[in-house]
Design a protein around this motif. Structure first.
Motif, short mmCIF file in Angstrom:
data_model
loop_
_atom_site.label_atom_id
_atom_site.label_comp_id
_atom_site.label_asym_id
_atom_site.label_seq_id
_atom_site.Cartn_x
_atom_site.Cartn_y
_atom_site.Cartn_z
N ASN A 37 -5.52 -1.52 10.02
CA ASN A 37 -5.07 -1.26 8.66
C ASN A 37 -5.09 0.21 8.25
OD1 ASN A 37 -4.70 -3.97 8.30
ND2 ASN A 37 -6.60 -4.29 7.18
N SER A 38 -5.55 1.13 9.06
CA SER A 38 -5.67 2.52 8.62
C SER A 38 -5.21 3.49 9.70
CB SER A 38 -7.11 2.82 8.21
OG SER A 38 -7.98 2.65 9.29
N GLN A 39 -4.71 4.62 9.22
CA GLN A 39 -4.19 5.66 10.10
C GLN A 39 -4.60 7.04 9.58
OE1 GLN A 39 -1.61 3.76 8.38
NE2 GLN A 39 -1.76 2.08 9.83
N VAL A 40 -4.71 7.97 10.50
CA VAL A 40 -4.84 9.39 10.16
C VAL A 40 -3.43 9.96 10.27
CG1 VAL A 40 -5.77 11.62 10.89
CG2 VAL A 40 -7.18 9.58 11.02
N GLU A 78 -3.45 0.51 4.64
CA GLU A 78 -2.58 -0.61 4.30
C GLU A 78 -3.45 -1.69 3.66
OE1 GLU A 78 -0.96 -1.65 8.06
OE2 GLU A 78 0.11 0.25 8.27
N LEU A 79 -3.11 -2.09 2.43
CA LEU A 79 -3.97 -2.98 1.67
C LEU A 79 -4.07 -4.38 2.25
CD1 LEU A 79 -3.10 -1.96 -1.98
CD2 LEU A 79 -5.13 -1.42 -0.67
N PHE A 80 -2.98 -4.93 2.72
CA PHE A 80 -2.99 -6.29 3.25
C PHE A 80 -2.36 -6.29 4.64
CE2 PHE A 80 -2.42 -6.63 -1.37
CZ PHE A 80 -3.63 -7.22 -1.68
N ARG A 81 -2.96 -7.03 5.56
CA ARG A 81 -2.39 -7.11 6.90
C ARG A 81 -1.10 -7.93 6.89
NH1 ARG A 81 -1.35 -4.06 10.62
NH2 ARG A 81 -1.07 -5.02 12.62
N GLN A 82 -1.08 -8.98 6.09
CA GLN A 82 0.12 -9.79 5.96
C GLN A 82 0.99 -9.22 4.84
OE1 GLN A 82 0.77 -12.24 8.08
NE2 GLN A 82 -1.20 -11.85 9.08
N MET A 83 2.28 -9.28 5.00
CA MET A 83 3.19 -8.78 3.97
C MET A 83 3.29 -9.84 2.88
SD MET A 83 6.09 -6.82 6.09
CE MET A 83 5.66 -5.59 7.28
N ILE A 84 2.70 -9.56 1.70
CA ILE A 84 2.58 -10.58 0.67
C ILE A 84 3.82 -10.71 -0.21
CG2 ILE A 84 0.09 -10.44 0.56
CD1 ILE A 84 0.44 -8.72 -1.96
N ALA A 85 4.60 -9.67 -0.35
CA ALA A 85 5.78 -9.70 -1.21
C ALA A 85 7.03 -9.58 -0.34
CB ALA A 85 5.72 -8.59 -2.23
#
Length: 158
Positions: A37-40, A78-85
């Motif tokens: 969920n995170s990147q530099v 990235e807040l959610f791993r699954q695309m919610i919208a």
């Protein structure tokens, strides 16, 4: 960051364009995944300031257009791993770095005049084929100006 590309296989590349109320910027955006969920991330590019004209009772002053070299490092989550919208996934970003007017560089003054800039933003990302697209609304702040709102459009590939 460019030399690290040869040694690390997890580096992704991107290109972005940023629009602010005082100009436009074009950036190269490499990054490296920390976890799922995170990147530099890094932004290296040029910001083209608009020319400013100020008028008073006594004179009209026209300042020249400035071109700034911007270098930022940051963290994207990235807040959610699954695309919610549908296909959209919300993201948060924190960045810090510097900017220097390219006209401040010379043979006598090789390092130029740098100012410290930090930014925070939120937006969403979505896939268009194999490319990851991102739309961010960022708030930039440096020591010499007020808060600056920016809209950044980016595309990433591996």
């Amino acid at each position: 960051m460019l030399f690290c590309d040869l040694g690390f296989g997890k580096i992704f590349h991107g290109a972005g364009m940023q629009m602010t109320n005082n100009g436009t910027g074009v950036y190269y955006k490499p990054g490296m995944e920390l976890n799922a969920n995170s990147q530099v991330i890094c932004d290296v590019g040029f910001h083209f300031d608009n020319s400013i004209q100020s008028t008073s009772e006594f004179e009209v002053e026209k300042k020249n257009r400035s071109v700034f070299l911007n270098i930022f490092a940051g963290y994207r989550y990235e807040l959610f791993r699954q695309m919610i919208a549908g296909v959209f996934r919300p993201v948060l970003i924190l960045q810090g770095g510097g900017a220097a007017d390219i006209y401040s560089f010379s043979w006598k003054e090789i390092i130029g005049d740098w100012i410290l800039i930090y930014a925070t933003g939120a937006g969403f990302q979505f896939y268009n084929g194999r490319n990851l697209n991102e739309i961010l609304l960022k708030i930039n702040r440096n020591a010499s100006t007020e808060w600056d709102m920016a809209l950044q459009l980016s595309v990433y590939w591996k």
